[in-house]
Design a protein around this motif. Sequence first.
Motif, PDB file in Angstrom:
ATOM      1  N   GLN A 160       0.829  -1.205   0.000  1.00 20.53           N
ATOM      2  CA  GLN A 160       0.000   0.000   0.000  1.00 20.53           C
ATOM      3  C   GLN A 160       0.864   1.256   0.000  1.00 20.53           C
ATOM      4  O   GLN A 160       0.368   2.357   0.232  1.00 20.53           O
ATOM      5  N   ALA A 161       2.148   1.094  -0.254  1.00 18.35           N
ATOM      6  CA  ALA A 161       3.063   2.233  -0.210  1.00 18.35           C
ATOM      7  C   ALA A 161       2.775   3.213  -1.350  1.00 18.35           C
ATOM      8  O   ALA A 161       2.309   2.832  -2.415  1.00 18.35           O
ATOM      9  N   GLN A 162       3.060   4.485  -1.077  1.00 18.70           N
ATOM     10  CA  GLN A 162       2.909   5.497  -2.113  1.00 18.70           C
ATOM     11  C   GLN A 162       4.026   5.330  -3.142  1.00 18.70           C
ATOM     12  O   GLN A 162       5.188   5.166  -2.788  1.00 18.70           O
ATOM     13  N   VAL A 163       3.664   5.364  -4.416  1.00 19.53           N
ATOM     14  CA  VAL A 163       4.660   5.250  -5.478  1.00 19.53           C
ATOM     15  C   VAL A 163       4.409   6.354  -6.489  1.00 19.53           C
ATOM     16  O   VAL A 163       3.315   6.914  -6.578  1.00 19.53           O
ATOM     17  N   LEU A 164       5.444   6.689  -7.263  1.00 17.91           N
ATOM     18  CA  LEU A 164       5.295   7.661  -8.336  1.00 17.91           C
ATOM     19  C   LEU A 164       4.684   6.946  -9.525  1.00 17.91           C
ATOM     20  O   LEU A 164       5.296   6.062 -10.109  1.00 17.91           O
ATOM     21  N   ALA A 165       3.471   7.353  -9.904  1.00 18.42           N
ATOM     22  CA  ALA A 165       2.693   6.590 -10.869  1.00 18.42           C
ATOM     23  C   ALA A 165       2.827   7.087 -12.296  1.00 18.42           C
ATOM     24  O   ALA A 165       2.453   6.384 -13.228  1.00 18.42           O
ATOM     25  N   ASN A 166       3.354   8.299 -12.490  1.00 15.58           N
ATOM     26  CA  ASN A 166       3.452   8.821 -13.850  1.00 15.58           C
ATOM     27  C   ASN A 166       4.549   9.871 -13.942  1.00 15.58           C
ATOM     28  O   ASN A 166       5.153  10.264 -12.936  1.00 15.58           O
ATOM     29  N   GLN A 167       4.790  10.335 -15.162  1.00 16.89           N
ATOM     30  CA  GLN A 167       5.866  11.287 -15.408  1.00 16.89           C
ATOM     31  C   GLN A 167       5.620  12.617 -14.697  1.00 16.89           C
ATOM     32  O   GLN A 167       6.549  13.268 -14.236  1.00 16.89           O
ATOM     33  N   ARG A 168       4.371  13.006 -14.600  1.00 19.83           N
ATOM     34  CA  ARG A 168       4.052  14.267 -13.928  1.00 19.83           C
ATOM     35  C   ARG A 168       4.505  14.233 -12.468  1.00 19.83           C
ATOM     36  O   ARG A 168       5.073  15.209 -11.954  1.00 19.83           O
ATOM     37  N   GLN A 169       4.254  13.121 -11.780  1.00 18.66           N
ATOM     38  CA  GLN A 169       4.666  13.013 -10.386  1.00 18.66           C
ATOM     39  C   GLN A 169       6.182  13.006 -10.243  1.00 18.66           C
ATOM     40  O   GLN A 169       6.731  13.561  -9.290  1.00 18.66           O
ATOM     41  N   VAL A 170       6.865  12.383 -11.203  1.00 17.50           N
ATOM     42  CA  VAL A 170       8.332  12.393 -11.196  1.00 17.50           C
ATOM     43  C   VAL A 170       8.842  13.823 -11.323  1.00 17.50           C
ATOM     44  O   VAL A 170       9.770  14.249 -10.623  1.00 17.50           O
ATOM     45  N   GLN A 171       8.234  14.596 -12.223  1.00 16.71           N
ATOM     46  CA  GLN A 171       8.638  15.987 -12.421  1.00 16.71           C
ATOM     47  C   GLN A 171       8.360  16.831 -11.177  1.00 16.71           C
ATOM     48  O   GLN A 171       9.169  17.700 -10.817  1.00 16.71           O
ATOM     49  N   LEU A 172       7.241  16.571 -10.513  1.00 16.75           N
ATOM     50  CA  LEU A 172       6.940  17.294  -9.277  1.00 16.75           C
ATOM     51  C   LEU A 172       7.984  16.989  -8.201  1.00 16.75           C
ATOM     52  O   LEU A 172       8.394  17.882  -7.448  1.00 16.75           O
ATOM     53  N   LEU A 173       8.398  15.744  -8.113  1.00 13.12           N
ATOM     54  CA  LEU A 173       9.416  15.369  -7.132  1.00 13.12           C
ATOM     55  C   LEU A 173      10.754  16.041  -7.444  1.00 13.12           C
ATOM     56  O   LEU A 173      11.467  16.495  -6.542  1.00 13.12           O
ATOM     57  N   GLU A 174      11.082  16.118  -8.732  1.00  7.42           N
ATOM     58  CA  GLU A 174      12.315  16.791  -9.131  1.00  7.42           C
ATOM     59  C   GLU A 174      12.268  18.281  -8.768  1.00  7.42           C
ATOM     60  O   GLU A 174      13.249  18.861  -8.300  1.00  7.42           O
ATOM     61  N   LYS A 175      11.101  18.907  -8.985  1.00 12.85           N
ATOM     62  CA  LYS A 175      10.946  20.321  -8.626  1.00 12.85           C
ATOM     63  C   LYS A 175      11.072  20.508  -7.114  1.00 12.85           C
ATOM     64  O   LYS A 175      11.668  21.480  -6.641  1.00 12.85           O
ATOM     65  N   ALA A 176      10.499  19.571  -6.353  1.00 14.04           N
ATOM     66  CA  ALA A 176      10.585  19.644  -4.896  1.00 14.04           C
ATOM     67  C   ALA A 176      12.040  19.582  -4.445  1.00 14.04           C
ATOM     68  O   ALA A 176      12.470  20.322  -3.550  1.00 14.04           O
ATOM     69  N   SER A 177      12.807  18.703  -5.074  1.00 12.41           N
ATOM     70  CA  SER A 177      14.227  18.563  -4.735  1.00 12.41           C
ATOM     71  C   SER A 177      14.999  19.841  -5.052  1.00 12.41           C
ATOM     72  O   SER A 177      15.819  20.308  -4.254  1.00 12.41           O
ATOM     73  N   GLN A 178      14.732  20.422  -6.222  1.00 15.49           N
ATOM     74  CA  GLN A 178      15.418  21.648  -6.620  1.00 15.49           C
ATOM     75  C   GLN A 178      15.118  22.787  -5.650  1.00 15.49           C
ATOM     76  O   GLN A 178      16.022  23.525  -5.237  1.00 15.49           O
ATOM     77  N   SER A 179      13.839  22.930  -5.289  1.00 17.56           N
ATOM     78  CA  SER A 179      13.451  24.006  -4.370  1.00 17.56           C
ATOM     79  C   SER A 179      14.069  23.805  -2.992  1.00 17.56           C
ATOM     80  O   SER A 179      14.492  24.765  -2.335  1.00 17.56           O
ATOM     81  N   LEU A 180      14.134  22.558  -2.559  1.00 15.59           N
ATOM     82  CA  LEU A 180      14.726  22.255  -1.261  1.00 15.59           C
ATOM     83  C   LEU A 180      16.219  22.584  -1.258  1.00 15.59           C
ATOM     84  O   LEU A 180      16.748  23.135  -0.284  1.00 15.59           O
ATOM     85  N   ASN A 181      16.886  22.289  -2.356  1.00 14.28           N
ATOM     86  CA  ASN A 181      18.315  22.612  -2.463  1.00 14.28           C
ATOM     87  C   ASN A 181      18.544  24.122  -2.443  1.00 14.28           C
ATOM     88  O   ASN A 181      19.543  24.606  -1.895  1.00 14.28           O
ATOM     89  N   VAL A 182      17.626  24.871  -3.064  1.00 14.15           N
ATOM     90  CA  VAL A 182      17.722  26.336  -3.036  1.00 14.15           C
ATOM     91  C   VAL A 182      17.615  26.834  -1.595  1.00 14.15           C
ATOM     92  O   VAL A 182      18.374  27.705  -1.161  1.00 14.15           O
ATOM     93  N   ALA A 183      16.664  26.253  -0.851  1.00 10.73           N
ATOM     94  CA  ALA A 183      16.485  26.660   0.545  1.00 10.73           C
ATOM     95  C   ALA A 183      17.703  26.307   1.387  1.00 10.73           C
ATOM     96  O   ALA A 183      18.150  27.099   2.229  1.00 10.73           O
ATOM     97  N   ILE A 184      18.260  25.117   1.167  1.00 12.73           N
ATOM     98  CA  ILE A 184      19.456  24.693   1.914  1.00 12.73           C
ATOM     99  C   ILE A 184      20.623  25.630   1.632  1.00 12.73           C
ATOM    100  O   ILE A 184      21.350  26.053   2.541  1.00 12.73           O
ATOM    101  N   GLN A 185      20.811  25.980   0.358  1.00  8.93           N
ATOM    102  CA  GLN A 185      21.901  26.884  -0.014  1.00  8.93           C
ATOM    103  C   GLN A 185      21.701  28.255   0.611  1.00  8.93           C
ATOM    104  O   GLN A 185      22.651  28.893   1.078  1.00  8.93           O
ATOM    105  N   ALA A 186      20.444  28.699   0.654  1.00  8.87           N
ATOM    106  CA  ALA A 186      20.146  29.996   1.263  1.00  8.87           C
ATOM    107  C   ALA A 186      20.492  29.989   2.746  1.00  8.87           C
ATOM    108  O   ALA A 186      21.044  30.962   3.275  1.00  8.87           O
ATOM    109  N   MET A 187      20.181  28.895   3.450  1.00  8.48           N
ATOM    110  CA  MET A 187      20.517  28.786   4.871  1.00  8.48           C
ATOM    111  C   MET A 187      22.028  28.781   5.076  1.00  8.48           C
ATOM    112  O   MET A 187      22.550  29.407   5.992  1.00  8.48           O
ATOM    113  N   GLU A 188      22.735  28.054   4.197  1.00  9.01           N
ATOM    114  CA  GLU A 188      24.194  28.002   4.327  1.00  9.01           C
ATOM    115  C   GLU A 188      24.828  29.365   4.062  1.00  9.01           C
ATOM    116  O   GLU A 188      25.895  29.674   4.596  1.00  9.01           O
TER     117      GLU A 188
END
Length: 231
Positions: A160-188
């Motif tokens: 019953q685990a959540q999985v990435l079911a399509n390309q759109r969800q993969v792209q959303l995850l990639e965007k989430a990672s990019q935004s998180l890295n921006v925030a981490i760099q800003a903190m540093e």
Amino acid sequence: MKDGISTVIVGKPNVDKSSLLNALLEEDKAIVTDIAGTTRDVVEGSIRLNDIVLNMIDTAGIRETEDKIEHMGVKKSLSLIDQADLVLVVLDGSRPIEAEDKELLERTEGLNRIVLINKSDKGCVIDTEGIHISAKENHIDELIQHIKDEFDFSAITNSQAQVLANQRQVQLLEKASQSLNVAIQAMEDGIPTDLIVTGLYDSWENLKEILGEQAKEDLLDELFKRFCIGK
């Protein structure tokens, strides 16, 4: 899982690539002869192994040629190698390794590949590591089992685990990672906390969209609880 695994069969001429395609498809989809260069363009077909769909592509034999049409087929074959999810490299086990074989092994090194030592019914004179098969005799059970083991989706389909079911969800995850890295760099970089919120919010918004949930209110509530941030 949904669209299938793009699987390319490559090898020099006369290693029985087309016989392997026919054996996997269980039909005579590709023309099989002893004449080198018979396959000049790609031949395609799909098979299902349990929950696994293989989108098979038989390619032109890789070799130097002055035939214009065959040369175009070889060029297309090489381009498909880098696009494939799985590459089946077919070698003729009854003949010594040749330059074309070595080039293909080098070209596919580092890719998701399976090396197949074909024509096992004729004996083997090479010591290259791989799975021994006989495509013409339909002795490919070990290959099929290897593919099933490598692409075992049962753990996902039975949970019953959540999985990435399509390309759109993969792209959303990639965007989430990019935004998180921006925030981490800003903190540093010592940027004020209230300016870091944008990156965190963008990341959280993409993650919540994957789950089909609203992101804004619960994130902002949590931030206001933990930090003194001006509205």
